[in-house]
Write a protein that holds these residues in place. Sequence first.
Motif, short mmCIF file in Angstrom:
data_model
loop_
_atom_site.label_atom_id
_atom_site.label_comp_id
_atom_site.label_asym_id
_atom_site.label_seq_id
_atom_site.Cartn_x
_atom_site.Cartn_y
_atom_site.Cartn_z
N ALA A 165 0.83 -1.20 0.00
CA ALA A 165 0.00 0.00 0.00
C ALA A 165 0.88 1.26 0.00
O ALA A 165 0.59 2.22 -0.72
CB ALA A 165 -0.93 0.00 1.22
N ALA A 166 1.96 1.24 0.78
CA ALA A 166 2.89 2.38 0.81
C ALA A 166 3.53 2.56 -0.56
O ALA A 166 3.69 3.70 -1.05
CB ALA A 166 3.96 2.15 1.87
N ARG A 167 3.89 1.45 -1.21
CA ARG A 167 4.49 1.53 -2.55
C ARG A 167 3.53 2.18 -3.53
O ARG A 167 3.92 3.03 -4.34
CB ARG A 167 4.86 0.12 -3.01
N ASN A 168 2.26 1.80 -3.46
CA ASN A 168 1.27 2.37 -4.36
C ASN A 168 1.08 3.87 -4.12
O ASN A 168 0.91 4.65 -5.06
CB ASN A 168 -0.07 1.64 -4.21
N VAL A 169 1.10 4.27 -2.84
CA VAL A 169 0.97 5.69 -2.51
C VAL A 169 2.14 6.47 -3.11
O VAL A 169 1.95 7.53 -3.72
CB VAL A 169 0.93 5.88 -0.98
N LEU A 170 3.36 5.95 -2.94
CA LEU A 170 4.55 6.63 -3.45
C LEU A 170 4.52 6.73 -4.97
O LEU A 170 4.84 7.77 -5.55
CB LEU A 170 5.81 5.90 -3.00
N ILE A 171 4.13 5.65 -5.64
CA ILE A 171 4.08 5.66 -7.10
C ILE A 171 3.05 6.66 -7.59
O ILE A 171 3.31 7.47 -8.50
CB ILE A 171 3.75 4.24 -7.63
N GLU A 172 1.87 6.63 -6.97
CA GLU A 172 0.79 7.53 -7.40
C GLU A 172 1.19 8.99 -7.26
O GLU A 172 1.04 9.79 -8.19
CB GLU A 172 -0.47 7.25 -6.58
N HIS A 173 1.73 9.36 -6.10
CA HIS A 173 2.05 10.76 -5.86
C HIS A 173 3.30 11.21 -6.61
O HIS A 173 3.39 12.37 -7.03
CB HIS A 173 2.19 11.02 -4.36
N SER A 174 4.28 10.31 -6.78
CA SER A 174 5.48 10.70 -7.53
C SER A 174 5.15 10.91 -8.99
O SER A 174 5.68 11.84 -9.63
CB SER A 174 6.58 9.64 -7.37
#
Length: 238
Positions: A165-174
């Motif tokens: 979930a953290a990985r998805n958040v980082l990918i989405e916002h980056s």
Amino acid sequence: MTTDAGAPVLTIDELAARAGVTVRTVRFYGTKGLLPPPVIGPRRVGHYGREHLARLALIEELQQQGMTLAAIERYLQQLPPDLDAHDLAIHRAVVASWAPDAVETVPRTELERRAGRALGDDDVERLAAMGVVEAAEGGYRVDLGLLRLGAGLLDVPLSQEAILAARNVLIEHSRAAAHELSQLFRGEVSERAERDVKSVKSLSAHMQPLVVQALLTTFQRSLREELRGWLGGVQKDG
């Protein structure tokens, strides 16, 4: 240098094994001043900690970028002397961000060597779930740029669901930040330069290091503020 509370206390053999290098290499780096001296414990045994591991990982990353030993020595001399393992990891992340995409197919033994640690079947499954490795004929296809990061996450006391979930958040916002910054820079480029591929590439080459440094710095500070607020709330509740 003293080892942090709770940090691993390693002998030189254990440090070399964890870092994926030889004992001779560790000693050589020590004589060159690339590694701080160990903490001398009982029976005059040298003990190494997280800072040593982080510095070895940074040296390896700099070598991957093609830097000579002399250049690495100059690079490390310019760093503040009191950097901890966390700060060194940030430096390594910045260096790794300039590495070209490198995906190779390697056998299990080489995968473990590149990761700097032994990997159980559960570890490999977690790395695969993170998109770091995937099974392939003759071994595993591995994203070398992500392998050390993924290996480090294996020790983080978070569930696999939370990490993904953290990985998805980082990918989405980056991706969103990259798109908005790209639009901003595009608006600043003149029509003549927009047709001039060399001019656009030159702008990108100059701006990319600044953008990455700004993103890392602001993210690091924001995360520290969030964690400080969270820990303060936990202490009050306790």
